[in-house]
Design an enzyme around this catalytic site. Structure first.
Site, short mmCIF file in Angstrom:
data_model
loop_
_atom_site.label_atom_id
_atom_site.label_comp_id
_atom_site.label_asym_id
_atom_site.label_seq_id
_atom_site.Cartn_x
_atom_site.Cartn_y
_atom_site.Cartn_z
N HIS A 157 -0.06 5.39 3.65
CA HIS A 157 -0.49 6.20 2.49
C HIS A 157 -2.19 5.74 2.47
O HIS A 157 -2.79 5.04 3.09
CB HIS A 157 -0.21 5.16 1.14
CG HIS A 157 1.25 5.68 0.52
ND1 HIS A 157 2.36 4.98 1.24
CD2 HIS A 157 1.64 6.39 -0.35
CE1 HIS A 157 3.60 5.56 0.61
NE2 HIS A 157 2.97 6.72 -0.29
N LYS A 161 -4.12 2.52 -2.20
CA LYS A 161 -2.81 2.15 -2.79
C LYS A 161 -2.83 0.73 -2.72
O LYS A 161 -3.16 -0.15 -1.99
CB LYS A 161 -1.46 2.61 -1.98
CG LYS A 161 -0.33 2.44 -2.54
CD LYS A 161 0.74 3.33 -1.70
CE LYS A 161 2.23 2.74 -2.20
NZ LYS A 161 2.23 3.13 -3.70
#
Ligand code: NAD
Length: 269
Positions: A157, A161
């Site tokens: 990600h 995040k």
């Protein structure tokens, strides 16, 4: 058909802005209210303008209690502490909810389940159609390969995040564990470093990558002695999650109280 009224909490966030666009794109949904956290400098701004779709007259408020009404579905992609406050307002006002926030701990999930006794809630770690199909396929593969392959999950990600492994990776792990009668809390291996000893045959391992602007990549690996199988999903835009959440909001508007997930909406159960 009349339109389903929608409220969005955390509408100024990355997902919040996508949700504003997705509601605007759907002919059966209409955005009526939107909130942001108390103290945000976005308060008072027109959320349509903020989301890049042009003014829609819905101004961001910092009073979430005005977003929750009985005739509105509220979509929440915020942070765990905010979601747990929002679900109380939903209960008080009988508002169905769609929750995409990840990183909610076991106690928090238990609170959501309790609330779902009086209101309908769709709670999913991932609202994309492709990922939910992946959950189903991975469970089938795990069943077929139980005992002859090791199960590992890799996720990647963007660098902003804040939780790891991703809610989706955990959801994938849960789906695989359930398919082969294991308990993820017992067999999940979330980090490896130093002298780890040999791999436990029942383990379900997780590896996490963070960097740049990756929207969300997930791979389930089924690793045998002479062959291995990998199933990969790559999200190219957050719009897939927003469209799935709006689809869930339309679905849940007239449902009985209960805890639902995307499998219910997509007919995958
Ligand atoms: P983000 O930080 O860009 O947005 C979160 C927003 O919530 C921020 O604007 C923040 O100010 C707001 N917020 C915080 N507290 C609030 C409160 N009390 N009231 C109102 N608003 C509040 O993050 P993001 O990338 O949009 O992700 C949000 C969440 O959604 C994360 O948990 C993420 O993991 C999750 N997510 C889930 C899916 C899915 O399909 N389930 C997909 C993408 C992201």
């Amino acid at each position: 058909m009349s339109q389903t009224a929608i409220g969005i909490v955390g509408a100024g966030g990355r997902m919040g802005r996508m949700l504003v666009q997705a509601v605007d794109n759907h002919p059966d949904a209409i955005l009526q209210a939107a909130s942001e956290r108390y103290g945000s400098d976005l308060i008072g701004q027109d959320v349509g303008t903020l989301a890049g779709i042009g003014s829609n007259g819905v101004l961001l408020v910092d009073s979430p209690q005005t977003v929750f009404t009985a005739d509105r579905v509220v979509i929440d992609f915020t942070v765990p502490s905010a979601t747990l406050e929002h679900v109380k307002l939903a209960q008080e006002n009988n508002s169905p909810m769609v929750i995409g926030t990840t990183g909610i701990d076991a106690d928090g999930v238990a609170q959501l389940a309790k609330a779902a006794k009086s209101i309908p809630i769709v709670f999913a770690p991932n609202f994309s159609v492709g990922v939910n199909l992946m959950f189903k396929i991975a469970a089938e593969v795990a069943k077929a390969l139980d005992g002859s392959a090791d199960f590992e999950i890799i996720e990647a990600h963007h660098k902003k995040k804040v939780d790891a492994p991703s809610g989706t990776a955990l959801g994938l792990g849960e789906a695989i564990a359930a398919a082969v009668g294991r308990n993820l809390a017992e067999v999940g291996v979330f980090a490896r470093e130093g002298h780890t000893g040999v791999r436990d045959d029942k383990a379900i391992g997780f590896s996490t990558i963070r960097g740049g602007d990756i929207v969300g990549d997930h791979t389930a690996m089924f690793i045998g002695e002479d062959e291995s199988l990998e199933i990969t999903h790559r999200a190219k835009s957050r719009m897939i999650f927003a469209n799935g959440a709006v689809r869930a909001a339309l679905w849940v508007a007239d449902k009985e109280p209960g805890m639902y997930d995307m499998g219910d909406i997509l007919g995958l159960k």
